[in-house]
Design a protein around this motif. Structure first.
Motif, PDB file in Angstrom:
ATOM      1  N   LEU A 261       0.826  -1.199   0.000  1.00  0.00           N
ATOM      2  CA  LEU A 261       0.000   0.000   0.000  1.00  0.00           C
ATOM      3  C   LEU A 261       0.862   1.250   0.000  1.00  0.00           C
ATOM      4  CD1 LEU A 261      -2.445  -1.027   2.884  1.00  0.00           C
ATOM      5  CD2 LEU A 261      -2.731  -1.437   0.428  1.00  0.00           C
ATOM      6  N   THR A 262       0.485   2.234  -0.788  1.00  0.00           N
ATOM      7  CA  THR A 262       1.076   3.569  -0.697  1.00  0.00           C
ATOM      8  C   THR A 262       0.015   4.442  -0.041  1.00  0.00           C
ATOM      9  OG1 THR A 262       2.377   3.229  -2.697  1.00  0.00           O
ATOM     10  CG2 THR A 262       2.074   5.507  -1.966  1.00  0.00           C
ATOM     11  N   ILE A 263       0.401   5.055   1.082  1.00  0.00           N
ATOM     12  CA  ILE A 263      -0.548   5.790   1.915  1.00  0.00           C
ATOM     13  C   ILE A 263      -0.089   7.234   2.072  1.00  0.00           C
ATOM     14  CG2 ILE A 263      -1.720   5.830   4.149  1.00  0.00           C
ATOM     15  CD1 ILE A 263      -0.699   2.811   4.364  1.00  0.00           C
ATOM     16  N   ASP A 264      -1.004   8.164   1.866  1.00  0.00           N
ATOM     17  CA  ASP A 264      -0.720   9.591   2.042  1.00  0.00           C
ATOM     18  C   ASP A 264      -1.180  10.012   3.429  1.00  0.00           C
ATOM     19  OD1 ASP A 264      -0.409  12.320   1.950  1.00  0.00           O
ATOM     20  OD2 ASP A 264      -1.681  12.626   0.194  1.00  0.00           O
ATOM     21  N   PHE A 265      -0.211  10.431   4.267  1.00  0.00           N
ATOM     22  CA  PHE A 265      -0.516  10.872   5.625  1.00  0.00           C
ATOM     23  C   PHE A 265      -0.484  12.395   5.747  1.00  0.00           C
ATOM     24  CE2 PHE A 265       0.834   6.483   6.475  1.00  0.00           C
ATOM     25  CZ  PHE A 265      -0.212   6.067   7.277  1.00  0.00           C
ATOM     26  N   GLY A 266      -0.511  13.103   4.647  1.00  0.00           N
ATOM     27  CA  GLY A 266      -0.552  14.561   4.695  1.00  0.00           C
ATOM     28  C   GLY A 266       0.829  15.187   4.682  1.00  0.00           C
ATOM     29  N   GLU A 267       0.840  16.518   4.772  1.00  0.00           N
ATOM     30  CA  GLU A 267       2.077  17.285   4.627  1.00  0.00           C
ATOM     31  C   GLU A 267       3.128  16.968   5.681  1.00  0.00           C
ATOM     32  OE1 GLU A 267       1.653  21.483   4.123  1.00  0.00           O
ATOM     33  OE2 GLU A 267      -0.020  21.259   2.728  1.00  0.00           O
ATOM     34  N   GLN A 268       2.747  16.801   6.928  1.00  0.00           N
ATOM     35  CA  GLN A 268       3.730  16.596   7.999  1.00  0.00           C
ATOM     36  C   GLN A 268       4.451  15.259   7.892  1.00  0.00           C
ATOM     37  OE1 GLN A 268       1.717  17.288  11.758  1.00  0.00           O
ATOM     38  NE2 GLN A 268       3.015  19.085  12.033  1.00  0.00           N
ATOM     39  N   ILE A 269       3.740  14.210   7.517  1.00  0.00           N
ATOM     40  CA  ILE A 269       4.320  12.869   7.484  1.00  0.00           C
ATOM     41  C   ILE A 269       4.669  12.453   6.057  1.00  0.00           C
ATOM     42  CG2 ILE A 269       3.906  10.436   8.028  1.00  0.00           C
ATOM     43  CD1 ILE A 269       2.020  11.507  10.279  1.00  0.00           C
ATOM     44  N   GLY A 270       3.809  12.778   5.103  1.00  0.00           N
ATOM     45  CA  GLY A 270       4.060  12.462   3.709  1.00  0.00           C
ATOM     46  C   GLY A 270       3.570  11.083   3.308  1.00  0.00           C
ATOM     47  N   LEU A 271       4.167  10.564   2.228  1.00  0.00           N
ATOM     48  CA  LEU A 271       3.800   9.255   1.708  1.00  0.00           C
ATOM     49  C   LEU A 271       4.594   8.169   2.417  1.00  0.00           C
ATOM     50  CD1 LEU A 271       3.724   9.903  -2.145  1.00  0.00           C
ATOM     51  CD2 LEU A 271       1.809   9.925  -0.554  1.00  0.00           C
ATOM     52  N   LYS A 272       3.923   7.098   2.747  1.00  0.00           N
ATOM     53  CA  LYS A 272       4.560   5.934   3.369  1.00  0.00           C
ATOM     54  C   LYS A 272       4.063   4.684   2.664  1.00  0.00           C
ATOM     55  CE  LYS A 272       6.620   8.045   6.822  1.00  0.00           C
ATOM     56  NZ  LYS A 272       8.049   8.078   6.978  1.00  0.00           N
ATOM     57  N   LYS A 273       4.894   3.653   2.683  1.00  0.00           N
ATOM     58  CA  LYS A 273       4.496   2.351   2.147  1.00  0.00           C
ATOM     59  C   LYS A 273       4.331   1.382   3.297  1.00  0.00           C
ATOM     60  CE  LYS A 273       6.088   2.758  -2.462  1.00  0.00           C
ATOM     61  NZ  LYS A 273       5.974   1.995  -3.643  1.00  0.00           N
ATOM     62  N   SER A 274       3.386   0.478   3.122  1.00  0.00           N
ATOM     63  CA  SER A 274       3.144  -0.550   4.116  1.00  0.00           C
ATOM     64  C   SER A 274       2.623  -1.778   3.381  1.00  0.00           C
ATOM     65  CB  SER A 274       2.116  -0.065   5.142  1.00  0.00           C
ATOM     66  OG  SER A 274       1.990  -1.014   6.180  1.00  0.00           O
ATOM     67  N   SER A 275       2.473  -2.856   4.108  1.00  0.00           N
ATOM     68  CA  SER A 275       1.854  -4.041   3.516  1.00  0.00           C
ATOM     69  C   SER A 275       0.707  -4.482   4.407  1.00  0.00           C
ATOM     70  CB  SER A 275       2.867  -5.166   3.350  1.00  0.00           C
ATOM     71  OG  SER A 275       3.329  -5.610   4.600  1.00  0.00           O
ATOM     72  N   ALA A 276      -0.238  -5.197   3.806  1.00  0.00           N
ATOM     73  CA  ALA A 276      -1.405  -5.653   4.548  1.00  0.00           C
ATOM     74  C   ALA A 276      -1.841  -7.012   4.017  1.00  0.00           C
ATOM     75  CB  ALA A 276      -2.539  -4.643   4.415  1.00  0.00           C
ATOM     76  N   GLN A 277      -2.066  -7.945   4.924  1.00  0.00           N
ATOM     77  CA  GLN A 277      -2.536  -9.277   4.555  1.00  0.00           C
ATOM     78  C   GLN A 277      -4.060  -9.294   4.564  1.00  0.00           C
ATOM     79  OE1 GLN A 277      -0.622 -11.886   7.341  1.00  0.00           O
ATOM     80  NE2 GLN A 277       1.339 -11.746   6.313  1.00  0.00           N
ATOM     81  N   ILE A 278      -4.645  -8.594   3.606  1.00  0.00           N
ATOM     82  CA  ILE A 278      -6.102  -8.458   3.545  1.00  0.00           C
ATOM     83  C   ILE A 278      -6.632  -8.849   2.165  1.00  0.00           C
ATOM     84  CG2 ILE A 278      -6.305  -6.777   5.406  1.00  0.00           C
ATOM     85  CD1 ILE A 278      -6.264  -4.561   3.325  1.00  0.00           C
ATOM     86  N   THR A 279      -5.895  -9.718   1.474  1.00  0.00           N
ATOM     87  CA  THR A 279      -6.280 -10.099   0.112  1.00  0.00           C
ATOM     88  C   THR A 279      -7.591 -10.869   0.065  1.00  0.00           C
ATOM     89  OG1 THR A 279      -4.931 -12.098   0.233  1.00  0.00           O
ATOM     90  CG2 THR A 279      -3.895 -10.124  -0.702  1.00  0.00           C
ATOM     91  N   ASP A 280      -7.962 -11.532   1.159  1.00  0.00           N
ATOM     92  CA  ASP A 280      -9.223 -12.272   1.179  1.00  0.00           C
ATOM     93  C   ASP A 280     -10.425 -11.367   1.468  1.00  0.00           C
ATOM     94  OD1 ASP A 280      -8.221 -11.906   3.757  1.00  0.00           O
ATOM     95  OD2 ASP A 280      -9.166 -13.722   4.531  1.00  0.00           O
TER      96      ASP A 280
END
Length: 72
Positions: free
Chosen positions: A36-55
């Protein structure tokens, strides 16, 4: 045995609200997952994460969803 944390430990956790910009398959993961590419706004910015939610979701279902994440 349940693991509990003290209230002071909980207060030290930093939460942030973010919006998922993209989700794609994560073939290298041991269990099926999305990157996942997630936008946390100006202070934190873009972050990547993973999630086991394919089902539960397809990648298209996730784009635009807001999430609450622990970021520290």
């Amino acid at each position: 045995m349940d693991k509990l944390i003290a209230w002071q430990d909980f207060e030290a956790i930093e939460f942030a609200l973010g919006t998922i910009l993209s989700a794609s398959a994560f073939p290298e993961a041991r269990k099926p997952a999305y990157i996942l590419t997630i936008d946390f706004g100006e202070q934190i910015g873009l972050k990547k994460s993973s999630a086991q939610i394919t089902d539960l979701y397809t990648p298209n279902d996730l784009v635009g969803k807001q999430i609450l994440a622990v970021i520290n």
